[in-house]
Write an enzyme that holds these catalytic residues in place. Structure first.
Site, PDB file in Angstrom:
ATOM      1  N   GLY A  27      47.371  35.939  53.401  1.00 54.59           N
ATOM      2  CA  GLY A  27      47.736  37.355  53.481  1.00 54.59           C
ATOM      3  C   GLY A  27      49.161  37.533  53.972  1.00 54.59           C
ATOM      4  O   GLY A  27      49.935  38.326  53.438  1.00 54.59           O
ATOM      5  N   GLY A  64      45.814  30.777  51.228  1.00 55.30           N
ATOM      6  CA  GLY A  64      44.609  31.280  50.565  1.00 55.30           C
ATOM      7  C   GLY A  64      43.898  30.208  49.753  1.00 55.30           C
ATOM      8  O   GLY A  64      43.914  29.025  50.104  1.00 55.30           O
ATOM      9  N   ARG A 123      44.376  24.445  61.107  1.00 51.02           N
ATOM     10  CA  ARG A 123      45.092  25.505  61.827  1.00 51.02           C
ATOM     11  C   ARG A 123      45.305  25.151  63.297  1.00 51.02           C
ATOM     12  O   ARG A 123      46.301  25.564  63.883  1.00 51.02           O
ATOM     13  CB  ARG A 123      44.334  26.829  61.698  1.00 51.02           C
ATOM     14  N   LYS A 181      41.877  39.465  41.423  1.00 44.48           N
ATOM     15  CA  LYS A 181      42.175  40.868  41.110  1.00 44.48           C
ATOM     16  C   LYS A 181      43.658  41.157  40.949  1.00 44.48           C
ATOM     17  O   LYS A 181      44.470  40.751  41.781  1.00 44.48           O
ATOM     18  CB  LYS A 181      41.672  41.754  42.244  1.00 44.48           C
TER      19      LYS A 181
HETATM   20  P1  AMP Z   1      41.891  35.492  45.083  1.00 45.60           P
HETATM   21  O1  AMP Z   1      41.174  35.593  46.391  1.00 45.60           O
HETATM   22  O2  AMP Z   1      42.255  36.786  44.473  1.00 45.60           O
HETATM   23  O3  AMP Z   1      43.077  34.515  45.150  1.00 45.60           O
HETATM   24  O4  AMP Z   1      40.851  34.871  44.068  1.00 45.60           O
HETATM   25  C1  AMP Z   1      40.346  33.576  44.180  1.00 45.60           C
HETATM   26  C2  AMP Z   1      39.050  33.490  43.441  1.00 45.60           C
HETATM   27  O5  AMP Z   1      39.247  33.837  42.079  1.00 45.60           O
HETATM   28  C3  AMP Z   1      38.469  32.095  43.439  1.00 45.60           C
HETATM   29  O6  AMP Z   1      37.258  32.123  44.124  1.00 45.60           O
HETATM   30  C4  AMP Z   1      38.259  31.770  41.978  1.00 45.60           C
HETATM   31  O7  AMP Z   1      37.011  31.175  41.704  1.00 45.60           O
HETATM   32  C5  AMP Z   1      38.301  33.137  41.324  1.00 45.60           C
HETATM   33  N1  AMP Z   1      38.715  33.056  39.920  1.00 45.60           N
HETATM   34  C6  AMP Z   1      39.823  32.514  39.414  1.00 45.60           C
HETATM   35  N2  AMP Z   1      39.817  32.595  38.069  1.00 45.60           N
HETATM   36  C7  AMP Z   1      38.681  33.210  37.720  1.00 45.60           C
HETATM   37  C8  AMP Z   1      38.114  33.598  36.471  1.00 45.60           C
HETATM   38  N3  AMP Z   1      38.734  33.352  35.318  1.00 45.60           N
HETATM   39  N4  AMP Z   1      36.915  34.225  36.483  1.00 45.60           N
HETATM   40  C9  AMP Z   1      36.285  34.479  37.659  1.00 45.60           C
HETATM   41  N5  AMP Z   1      36.783  34.139  38.866  1.00 45.60           N
HETATM   42  C10 AMP Z   1      37.957  33.517  38.892  1.00 45.60           C
END
Ligand code: AMP
Length: 408
Positions: free
Chosen positions: A389, A366, A36, A213
């Site tokens: 974000g 991200g 960054r 999520k």
């Molecule tokens: P996000 O911040 O929503 O982009 O989520 C990223 C996180 O989701 C990472 O730390 C991944 O390890 C986790 N992740 C991705 N796929 C899975 C899964 N099938 N089960 C649990 N965690 C997951």
């Protein structure tokens, strides 16, 4: 209207306040990734090269102001001290870098007054001020009083209407002073705008969404459903969609309160949403030696959870990606932090590498951007965003960000 730094006149001796995003990963003053800082160098070097007095401000980490114990606030401040960033910046530029430990008052005013033409002053973490995140007008006024010109180069913070991103340029504009966007900002906004406006020559347009999520990405999914020809879904969020289709998902993560939303998306998509047809599953998330990891097609049995897309899905997704003329990707396909569950995320990177030169490909920051860099695929993308974000919010809000809207 877009004003770039190159359109700014007579910068010699001018005090140019630049909001950068130096929110680097660091612990105890040791910076793990200086990307960054490097990303802001073209703007900083341009301005110092023109003889401007460059005042840099950025946030670093979080200060939880709701914390009632003042000693804990002090601890958080100490953990997010910007001094290490000034040291690193000093190694990356040829001009002198000063650090001001104050974020307001006489000490800051004096540091600005002492700055010589072509030199740089980095101010302490903007979040040391309680009013920063609240866009406090008095704070914005004080910071604005330091500058003749304002430049925004903090794409990763441009989705936040804070004092340093929105308050200061609003005041300077009212005073008739110039405000402009730095090189990083222009590059980020241009590339993400292309993913929002979608020219016919950029179709088929394929979005890839993963991560944890569904609820975090509802607005993005809604927006992409209107724009994309296909949406590929992986990561933990895929299992909420699978369950909404009536499939067994074992102990995979699932947001029960999003099942109706997932069903609605699938109906509206008319087959444009691709979901995993197989998964890598495990009976333990913890990397123990005795855990069972296996491939699983169709429903996932109880006691197991999906942690990555399976080999058939990798092929299916790869095929869809290779047909694209434009790709936007946000979120890993699995728990890429563990070696055993990286294959899905790696397969996406491989597909993008195969597409190189034939399609416009954007990784929206991200965790997926961390994976792309970690696996060595950064140069295979047309653009890897510095702001997770902010890039999602650009997609959600049809290209609008508070920081950009103030300037344009
Ligand atoms: P996000 O911040 O929503 O982009 O989520 C990223 C996180 O989701 C990472 O730390 C991944 O390890 C986790 N992740 C991705 N796929 C899975 C899964 N099938 N089960 C649990 N965690 C997951």
């Amino acid at each position: 209207m877009l004003q770039t730094i190159e359109s700014l006149k007579d910068l010699q001796g001018k005090k140019v306040l630049v909001r950068v995003d130096f929110n680097v990963p660091q612990k105890g003053g040791v910076i793990r990734d200086d990307n960054r800082i490097r990303a802001a160098l073209p703007t900083i070097n341009y301005l110092t090269g023109k003889g401007a007095k460059v005042i840099l401000m950025s946030h670093l980490g979080k200060i939880k102001w709701k914390e009632p114990d003042p000693a804990k606030i002090e601890e958080m401040k100490k953990a997010n001290d910007m001094a290490c960033v000034a040291t690193r910046l000093g190694e990356l530029v040829t001009t002198k870098v000063h650090f001001c430990p104050a974020t307001h008052g006489e000490e800051l005013a004096k540091a600005v007054a002492d700055l010589k033409d072509g030199e740089i002053l980095l101010m302490q973490n903007t979040r040391y001020e309680k009013g920063e995140e609240k866009n406090n007008p008095d704070l914005a006024k004080e910071w604005a009083s330091l500058a003749d010109v304002y430049v925004l180069d903090a794409f990763g913070s441009a989705h936040r209407a804070h004092a340093s991103t929105v308050g200061v340029p609003t005041i300077l504009k009212q005073e008739g002073k110039p405000v402009a966007e730095g090189y990083l900002m222009v590059k980020e906004v241009d590339n993400l705008t292309r993913c929002v406006e979608v020219a016919s020559s950029d179709r088929p347009y394929v979005a890839i969404l993963g991560g944890f999520k569904v609820s975090d990405k509802i607005k993005v999914i809604d927006s992409l459903l209107k724009k994309c020809d296909k949406i590929i879904i992986g990561g933990a969020m895929a299992y909420t969609f699978k369950k909404a289709m009536g499939e067994a998902i074992g102990h995979s993560p699932c947001e029960e309160d999003q099942l109706d939303y997932a069903k609605k998306c699938l109906e509206e998509a008319h087959g444009r949403i691709l979901l995993p047809v197989d998964s890598i599953v495990t009976d333990s998330f913890e990397p123990t030696e005795t855990r069972t990891i296996k491939e699983c097609e169709g429903g996932i049995p109880d006691g197991f959870q999906g942690v990555d897309i399976g080999p058939k899905t990798r092929e299916l997704y790869k095929k869809a990606i290779l047909e694209a003329k434009m790709v936007f990707w946000n979120g890993p396909m699995g728990v890429f932090e563990q070696k055993e569950f990286q294959a899905g995320t790696l397969a996406i990177c491989e597909a993008i590498r195969e597409l190189k030169g034939q399609a416009f490909t954007v990784c929206g920051g991200g965790d997926s951007a961390s994976a792309v860099k970690q696996f060595g695929y950064k140069d295979d993308f047309s653009h890897v965003s510095t702001g997770g974000g902010a890039s999602l919010e650009m997609i959600e809000n049809d290209g609008h960000l508070p920081g950009v809207d103030v300037l344009r």
